[in-house]
Write a protein that holds these residues in place. Structure first.
Motif, mmCIF file in Angstrom:
data_model
loop_
_atom_site.group_PDB
_atom_site.id
_atom_site.type_symbol
_atom_site.label_atom_id
_atom_site.label_comp_id
_atom_site.label_asym_id
_atom_site.label_seq_id
_atom_site.Cartn_x
_atom_site.Cartn_y
_atom_site.Cartn_z
ATOM 1 N N GLY A 232 -14.066 5.628 0.782
ATOM 2 C CA GLY A 232 -14.100 6.070 -0.610
ATOM 3 C C GLY A 232 -12.895 6.908 -0.978
ATOM 4 N N ALA A 371 -16.426 4.921 -5.104
ATOM 5 C CA ALA A 371 -16.699 6.196 -5.780
ATOM 6 C C ALA A 371 -16.902 6.024 -7.277
ATOM 7 C CB ALA A 371 -15.556 7.176 -5.509
ATOM 8 N N GLY A 397 -20.338 10.368 -5.970
ATOM 9 C CA GLY A 397 -19.015 9.858 -6.337
ATOM 10 C C GLY A 397 -17.930 10.894 -6.147
ATOM 11 N N ASN A 401 -14.691 10.759 -3.522
ATOM 12 C CA ASN A 401 -13.313 10.775 -4.025
ATOM 13 C C ASN A 401 -13.046 12.110 -4.714
ATOM 14 O OD1 ASN A 401 -10.765 10.037 -4.841
ATOM 15 N ND2 ASN A 401 -11.474 8.936 -6.642
#
Length: 504
Positions: A232, A371, A397, A401
């Protein structure tokens, strides 16, 4: 090279049948490593032959082709694995009048970004823990292959370099990739520490690095968690790094893909002028190649951004353009999580949060470590009035990231989701993080003022309002869908801002 015929400067070159089959297989692989077994199957199908036959044919091909202009070989040996064609490959139109050689000066790197994940080193005191390092490496390779816009070297080719002390530039050259991901795993008791770095082989420079620590509750769960976090994080880094203006690296005819890359470079420098310029470039890419899914999905993304940031003079028309482009992207490449993300973000600003949630869920199904898929899922949930359900995907998320330049938007949404759930302290913490990313964005100060009022800290709330008076008021409203679908929340925000001293 036409199939069955090798041409040099328009003239045929004598080549044996087996050599032609081998060269054709290598050229078709376009820089990827082919195993010895695959090459033997290509030249001697359904026949049992000694591996020495392959070595003899490869040696003959090298002699026939001679060296490249820079002195290197056209066919590279990859130790213990097989061979790779090192020249640049392009498909020629058979109907074209000219017939130049297909064996040309090799490009410095493949046209699309590519990465090799090298086996992570086991630096634990217990050498028996090597299985954990290998498992994490394999999980990252598997996770990265779900992102279709860049090429990932397979596990068998990468593991050839296990326990070898080779430079990333040499490895990248042998495997034909631009980027190399390296790492190490250390286990101490019930703790696991993973260190990882992403290297640009062109300059041998480190462009991203991170360290992860967690409890070793169960080996496979740890492998999945670490692989998800690393994937991610590095996927957006690859996207940003490879999105430099095409003119800075390429010459010759400009392709639709080149135009898309120029557009993404402008997109990531978040601002009104850069977003509008990016939209022009994505529109041009759609005209150049109507079947290029990336052109349409980026047009969808930038259209949503222009509307959300209040940079649109015609928001209804602009979001409709973005929504139409996103739908085309999904049709062209249904397995690309970015296509569904584009549809989700456009749907959110087209007052269709239910569709946004469905599209976001599909993006996450395709790529669980994506993400942006989790973030837009949280946005859709919040915009349709489900603040509690918005928190988990927004948190996930942001965890996957944490360094995206547009995280101030997601952090602001997370702050509101906390606030509407009665968690004012957590809302304030998220709002402060958002302000650190983008201090000049007015909606963040509105959210912070509401948080301070909820906590009874009126002087700080009034300070936020004072700062807002010095900021330009955008023509649009980033939270318009939320206010439209949840008028009770809009009223709650207005009352708190009034208490903080803002004229409403």
């Amino acid at each position: 090279m036409q199939y069955g015929t090798l041409m040099r400067e328009g003239k045929p070159v004598a080549i044996g049948h087996k050599g032609c089959l081998l060269l054709h297989a290598l050229v078709q692989a376009a820089g990827q490593v082919l195993s010895k077994a695959a090459l033997i199957e290509a030249a001697w199908p359904d026949t049992i032959v000694e591996e020495s036959n392959l070595s003899v044919q490869i040696a003959a091909l090298r002699k026939l082709l001679g060296p490249q202009p820079d002195g290197s070989a056209w066919i590279v040996t990859v130790s213990r694995t097989g061979y790779r064609f090192a020249g640049h490959v392009r498909v020629l139109d058979a109907a074209a009048g000219s017939n130049p050689s297909a064996l040309q000066q090799p490009a410095a790197f493949p046209e699309r970004p590519s990465i090799a994940v090298l086996p992570f080193a086991n630096v634990s005191d217990d050498k028996e823990q090597a299985y954990l390092a290998d498992g994490i490496t394999e999980d990252i390779i598997t996770a990265l292959t779900r992102f279709r816009w860049f090429r990932v070297i397979g596990r068998n080719s990468s593991f050839v370099y296990k326990d070898k002390c080779l430079g990333s530039k040499q490895v990248a050259g042998e495997l034909g990739v631009r980027y190399v991901l390296e790492g190490s795993v250390r286990r101490s008791g019930s703790h696991v520490r993973v260190s990882v770095q992403l290297v640009d082989a062109a300059s041998a420079s480190q462009i991203w690095a991170e360290r992860y620590e967690m409890e070793l509750a169960e080996a496979f769960a740890v492998q999945d968690a670490i692989a998800e976090r690393i994937t991610g994080a590095i996927e957006p880094e690859l996207l940003k790094t490879d999105s430099l203006p095409a003119g800075a690296r390429h010459s010759g005819n400009v392709t639709a893909w080149d135009v898309v890359r120029q557009g993404t470079w402008h997109f990531h420098h978040v601002g009104q002028k850069t977003h509008l310029r990016a939209r022009e470039l994505f529109r041009e890419a759609c005209r150049l190649d109507p079947d290029l899914a990336e052109a349409h999905l980026w047009l969808g993304r930038v259209s949503a951004g222009i509307v959300a940031y209040g940079w649109s003079d015609r928001p209804s028309e602009d979001i409709r353009e973005g929504l139409d482009a996103a739908l085309v992207a999904v049709r062209l490449d249904e397995k690309n999580p970015y296509s569904h993300y584009a549809l989700a973000i456009c749907s959110a600003y087209a007052n269709a949060p239910e569709q946004a949630v469905l599209a976001a869920e599909r993006a996450v199904e395709i790529s669980p470590s994506f993400a942006l898929g989790h973030l837009v899922l949280g946005m859709g949930q919040l915009f349709r009035g489900s603040a509690f359900e918005a928190i988990a995907p927004l948190e996930r998320g942001l965890m996957l990231n944490p360094y995206d330049p547009q995280n101030f938007v997601w952090l602001n949404l997370l702050a509101l989701a906390y606030l509407f759930n009665g968690r004012a302290n957590e809302a304030l913490a998220a709002g402060i993080k958002a302000r650190k990313v983008r201090p000049s964005w007015r909606p963040i100060h509105e959210t912070l003022a509401c948080c301070y009022v909820s906590l009874g800290r009126l002087p700080e709330a009034r300070s936020c309002v004072e700062q807002m008076r010095d900021m330009d008021t955008p023509s649009g409203d980033a939270l318009a869908p939320l206010r439209l679908r949840s008028p009770h929340w809009a009223e709650e925000i207005a009352l708190r801002l009034k208490e903080a001293g803002q004229s409403v």
